[in-house]
Motif scaffolding. Structure first.
Motif, PDB file in Angstrom:
ATOM      1  N   MET A  29       0.829  -1.205   0.000  1.00 29.61           N
ATOM      2  CA  MET A  29       0.000   0.000   0.000  1.00 29.61           C
ATOM      3  C   MET A  29       0.868   1.262   0.000  1.00 29.61           C
ATOM      4  SD  MET A  29      -3.292  -1.107   2.383  1.00 29.61           S
ATOM      5  CE  MET A  29      -4.287   0.333   1.985  1.00 29.61           C
ATOM      6  N   ASN A  48       0.296  -7.178   8.072  1.00 33.68           N
ATOM      7  CA  ASN A  48      -0.819  -7.115   9.037  1.00 33.68           C
ATOM      8  C   ASN A  48      -2.051  -7.817   8.468  1.00 33.68           C
ATOM      9  OD1 ASN A  48      -0.744  -4.941   7.164  1.00 33.68           O
ATOM     10  ND2 ASN A  48      -2.305  -3.839   8.318  1.00 33.68           N
ATOM     11  N   PHE A  49      -2.126  -7.948   7.138  1.00 34.35           N
ATOM     12  CA  PHE A  49      -3.233  -8.691   6.516  1.00 34.35           C
ATOM     13  C   PHE A  49      -2.905 -10.178   6.342  1.00 34.35           C
ATOM     14  CE2 PHE A  49      -4.321  -4.544   4.057  1.00 34.35           C
ATOM     15  CZ  PHE A  49      -5.085  -4.081   5.118  1.00 34.35           C
ATOM     16  N   TRP A 271      -3.103   4.358  11.241  1.00 36.71           N
ATOM     17  CA  TRP A 271      -4.530   4.135  11.503  1.00 36.71           C
ATOM     18  C   TRP A 271      -5.361   5.261  10.886  1.00 36.71           C
ATOM     19  CZ3 TRP A 271      -6.754   1.414  16.315  1.00 36.71           C
ATOM     20  CH2 TRP A 271      -5.975   0.310  16.658  1.00 36.71           C
ATOM     21  N   GLU A 272      -4.933   6.504  11.125  1.00 42.52           N
ATOM     22  CA  GLU A 272      -5.757   7.657  10.734  1.00 42.52           C
ATOM     23  C   GLU A 272      -5.705   7.929   9.242  1.00 42.52           C
ATOM     24  OE1 GLU A 272      -5.665  10.322  14.814  1.00 42.52           O
ATOM     25  OE2 GLU A 272      -4.244  10.813  13.226  1.00 42.52           O
ATOM     26  N   MET A 274      -4.038   5.832   6.648  1.00 41.94           N
ATOM     27  CA  MET A 274      -4.127   4.693   5.730  1.00 41.94           C
ATOM     28  C   MET A 274      -5.352   3.833   6.026  1.00 41.94           C
ATOM     29  SD  MET A 274      -0.099   3.623   5.347  1.00 41.94           S
ATOM     30  CE  MET A 274      -0.448   2.579   3.915  1.00 41.94           C
ATOM     31  N   LYS A 275      -5.984   4.060   7.190  1.00 41.63           N
ATOM     32  CA  LYS A 275      -7.198   3.313   7.577  1.00 41.63           C
ATOM     33  C   LYS A 275      -6.928   1.823   7.701  1.00 41.63           C
ATOM     34  CE  LYS A 275      -9.361   7.234   6.773  1.00 41.63           C
ATOM     35  NZ  LYS A 275      -9.551   8.164   7.897  1.00 41.63           N
ATOM     36  N   ILE A 276      -5.718   1.483   8.113  1.00 44.30           N
ATOM     37  CA  ILE A 276      -5.442   0.075   8.375  1.00 44.30           C
ATOM     38  C   ILE A 276      -4.854  -0.069   9.770  1.00 44.30           C
ATOM     39  CG2 ILE A 276      -5.108  -0.453   5.925  1.00 44.30           C
ATOM     40  CD1 ILE A 276      -2.157  -0.668   6.402  1.00 44.30           C
ATOM     41  N   ILE A 277      -5.047  -1.253  10.332  1.00 44.34           N
ATOM     42  CA  ILE A 277      -4.632  -1.506  11.703  1.00 44.34           C
ATOM     43  C   ILE A 277      -3.288  -2.223  11.705  1.00 44.34           C
ATOM     44  CG2 ILE A 277      -5.199  -2.902  13.739  1.00 44.34           C
ATOM     45  CD1 ILE A 277      -8.046  -1.934  13.437  1.00 44.34           C
ATOM     46  N   GLY A 308      -0.687  -7.034  12.651  1.00 49.86           N
ATOM     47  CA  GLY A 308      -1.814  -6.182  13.001  1.00 49.86           C
ATOM     48  C   GLY A 308      -2.606  -6.705  14.189  1.00 49.86           C
TER      49      GLY A 308
ATOM     50  N   MET B  29     -12.309  -6.528  -0.500  1.00 48.44           N
ATOM     51  CA  MET B  29     -11.638  -7.443   0.430  1.00 48.44           C
ATOM     52  C   MET B  29     -12.595  -8.556   0.873  1.00 48.44           C
ATOM     53  SD  MET B  29      -9.125  -4.888   2.631  1.00 48.44           S
ATOM     54  CE  MET B  29      -8.183  -6.211   3.386  1.00 48.44           C
ATOM     55  N   PHE B  49     -10.977   3.308   2.083  1.00 52.67           N
ATOM     56  CA  PHE B  49      -9.664   3.666   1.515  1.00 52.67           C
ATOM     57  C   PHE B  49      -9.784   4.765   0.455  1.00 52.67           C
ATOM     58  CE2 PHE B  49      -8.301  -1.031   2.262  1.00 52.67           C
ATOM     59  CZ  PHE B  49      -7.941  -0.741   3.565  1.00 52.67           C
ATOM     60  N   LYS B  51     -10.197   8.449  -1.345  1.00 53.46           N
ATOM     61  CA  LYS B  51      -9.650   9.783  -1.082  1.00 53.46           C
ATOM     62  C   LYS B  51     -10.545  10.504  -0.070  1.00 53.46           C
ATOM     63  CE  LYS B  51      -6.027  10.165  -3.815  1.00 53.46           C
ATOM     64  NZ  LYS B  51      -4.688  10.443  -3.223  1.00 53.46           N
ATOM     65  N   GLY B  53     -11.172   9.592   2.671  1.00 52.88           N
ATOM     66  CA  GLY B  53     -11.677   8.597   3.625  1.00 52.88           C
ATOM     67  C   GLY B  53     -13.115   8.136   3.459  1.00 52.88           C
ATOM     68  N   LYS B 275      -8.442  -6.164  10.023  1.00 53.61           N
ATOM     69  CA  LYS B 275      -7.341  -5.219  10.260  1.00 53.61           C
ATOM     70  C   LYS B 275      -7.506  -3.948   9.437  1.00 53.61           C
ATOM     71  CE  LYS B 275      -5.406  -8.690  12.484  1.00 53.61           C
ATOM     72  NZ  LYS B 275      -5.647  -8.810  13.938  1.00 53.61           N
ATOM     73  N   ILE B 276      -8.738  -3.556   9.211  1.00 53.94           N
ATOM     74  CA  ILE B 276      -8.953  -2.279   8.542  1.00 53.94           C
ATOM     75  C   ILE B 276      -9.907  -1.428   9.367  1.00 53.94           C
ATOM     76  CG2 ILE B 276      -8.500  -3.251   6.254  1.00 53.94           C
ATOM     77  CD1 ILE B 276     -11.429  -3.078   5.637  1.00 53.94           C
ATOM     78  N   ILE B 277      -9.777  -0.123   9.192  1.00 52.48           N
ATOM     79  CA  ILE B 277     -10.551   0.817   9.980  1.00 52.48           C
ATOM     80  C   ILE B 277     -11.758   1.283   9.179  1.00 52.48           C
ATOM     81  CG2 ILE B 277     -10.486   3.163  10.941  1.00 52.48           C
ATOM     82  CD1 ILE B 277      -7.778   2.477  12.077  1.00 52.48           C
ATOM     83  N   GLY B 308     -14.053   5.530   6.428  1.00 47.57           N
ATOM     84  CA  GLY B 308     -13.154   5.141   7.515  1.00 47.57           C
ATOM     85  C   GLY B 308     -12.718   6.307   8.383  1.00 47.57           C
ATOM     86  N   ASN B 309     -13.546   7.349   8.428  1.00 46.00           N
ATOM     87  CA  ASN B 309     -13.156   8.525   9.220  1.00 46.00           C
ATOM     88  C   ASN B 309     -13.639   8.418  10.658  1.00 46.00           C
ATOM     89  OD1 ASN B 309     -11.752   9.717   7.106  1.00 46.00           O
ATOM     90  ND2 ASN B 309     -13.627  10.573   6.238  1.00 46.00           N
ATOM     91  N   VAL B 310     -12.739   7.941  11.505  1.00 48.79           N
ATOM     92  CA  VAL B 310     -13.021   7.725  12.918  1.00 48.79           C
ATOM     93  C   VAL B 310     -12.030   8.553  13.714  1.00 48.79           C
ATOM     94  CG1 VAL B 310     -13.038   5.986  14.752  1.00 48.79           C
ATOM     95  CG2 VAL B 310     -13.660   5.328  12.433  1.00 48.79           C
TER      96      VAL B 310
END
Lengths: 320, 320
Positions: A29, A48-49, A271-272, A274-277, A308, B29, B49, B51, B53, B275-277, B308-310
């Motif tokens: 990514m 992490n995936f 996290w913020e 790329m939105k991935i853990i 992850g 996914m 993912f 642009k 978010g 593992k995704i937000i 994914g905007n948290v």
């Protein structure tokens, strides 16, 4: 069957073929935001995936698929409170053998649950290295299981080497790879892959300041285990081993450390933005990239997001 | 230039071409774990993912790229405390025009910061719909900016329709798509795409129980706005609009609600297992899939992860 020599290119390529049906070819990514911050072009290899949430599935799967039929009958054993435990239990379940996992009695509930999910048989012990090793010896003595060390085992190192192999296939001509280092399985495997296939790509090990045995060993050329490691990067508490250390001495350019605040900030960015853990250990190389300790201007840099597995009920930053 | 008719297939396809250099073709996914829980085969379209978010970048970008040169000179305006605000500010910045964003004075700091990051000019107002609308009227009056509504605008609906267009190209022959519904921009856009290109794929709108205006409107065939919506799914507080409602009445099979506990559990599964937000609003369709309210056994189901905007400093579950 134990391999007694540093894995050759053929051994690494065989590992990649052996494990390919059981693991993910994880994606690479990008993040325009993090490119800007680091002034470089970053390629994140998303382990992490990976199956069971970390690159450890590669080494565990390769080790288990290298067992003889006799060894398979007796099962496998290890001590680990973390990702190797899950990965080994999963790999054992896939091939239909037993796994015996020694875990400290204070291991996080989520990690115990994950091992149980893969039908691993857990032996709890006191949370000291001595207790873990003596309990493991007892378990191996009673069961005849094959001991599969989390990193000090060439079968495991050859498996971990396949992450870097995929990365350089996906993104050729990287100038540099930044890789986390704990026991050194991933770092030494990546080192071998680069040496064979991309010798012009530099490799730097990235380590938490609170568990800086690899940096001290690297600088002094003497293997110095950690005494009381303490860091948020719970996957990197282990010390280099007798097999990983010489490979790292020979083929790694440098080891750079970052503190826990830098690690947490890097993790939060991922996290913020790329939105991935990713887990704290996986954030260590990005923390190095953002630390200003090396000039990355204009470089093509590979970063291995090693895992992850985070307890989302217990984050390393405060809630408002 | 306003479009005054429901977007045709050509209009949606033109939108896809118009915006393609400015948005991501987001990946689809999978999760073996969630397939097992839902007894179905789930395909997650990852607009988290996207642009800025969220899928909102599609509609905002399409609307802005549809402006005449004269309109572009005057800029664009909207009121939003959420993802449309960010998406519109970003789209305006890309084409070099101004964006005027009316936000309630209690909007989360992260969302204000995101709009500022894209150089949006913010006008704060009291946190009521009346204050938002009157402030927006004033801003439009003063600036002559083109009002780009978050969903009740065919240019926006045509843009949002491109998410479903990509999904059915990536995964043909879906039996069902589960889509979140707030104002109905994404749901009505998806409905048009399916009607034109995959009429055998059923479409169900997924809504939080605490903001169930779409379900009430759908069941009664009368547009009934929400009065005091209250849900963790902060992106779905809005009510259906005069343009989205008729499309939904005509082409959507059902609207199903889930409560906040179900939404939070679904969100946690995605964080822990994939593992995704994703944000709470994006978890609503998965919560429906896991609720037992529809039998998905053996079906191929598309789920749109809308965003994914948290605020990771303010999670919807307790820390230990």
């Amino acid at each position: 069957m134990i391999i007694s020599e540093q894995p050759s290119l053929e051994v690494i390529k065989s590992a990649a073929i052996r494990i390919q049906s059981y693991i993910h070819r994880t994606p690479v990514m990008r993040s325009a935001f993090l490119d800007g911050l680091s002034k470089s072009i970053l390629f994140f290899k998303c382990e992490n995936f990976q199956k069971a949430g970390a690159f450890k599935s590669r080494g565990a799967m390769n080790a288990i698929l290298s067992l003889t039929p006799d060894e398979l009958l007796r099962g496998v054993a290890t001590h680990s409170s973390g990702n190797h435990a899950q990965a080994l239990a999963r790999a054992a379940q896939i091939v239909g053998t037993k796994s015996y996992i020694v875990m400290p009695e204070n291991a996080p509930k989520v990690k115990v649950a994950a091992v149980e999910h893969y039908n691993g048989k857990i032996f709890f012990c006191e949370p000291t290295l001595a207790a873990r090793e003596s309990t493991l010896q007892k378990v191996v003595g009673q069961t005849g299981a094959d001991l599969i060390h989390p990193y000090n085992d060439y079968r495991v190192i050859a498996g971990q080497a396949t992450a870097g192999l995929e990365l350089i296939e996906q993104i050729p001509n990287l100038d540099l790879i930044l890789c986390p280092v704990g026991g050194g399985g991933l770092l030494s495997g990546t080192a071998l892959t680069l040496r064979y296939l991309s010798p012009s790509t530099k490799l730097i090990g990235c380590e938490p300041l609170g568990a800086d045995d690899a940096q001290r060993s690297f600088k002094s050329n003497i293997l110095c285990p950690s005494v009381n490691p303490k860091t948020i990067a719970d996957g990197l508490l282990t010390s280099l081993g007798s097999l990983t250390f010489p490979i790292i001495m020979n083929y790694v350019s440098d080891i750079i450390t970052v503190n826990d605040d830098e690690i947490i900030q890097a993790m939060k960015y991922v996290w913020e933005r790329m939105k991935i853990i990713i887990e704290p250990s996986a954030a260590v190389p990005l923390a190095v990239a953002l630390s200003g300790k090396i000039d990355l201007t204009g470089l093509k840099v590979g970063i291995i997001f090693s895992g992850g597995n985070v307890d989302v009920n217990n984050l390393p930053w405060k809630q408002q």
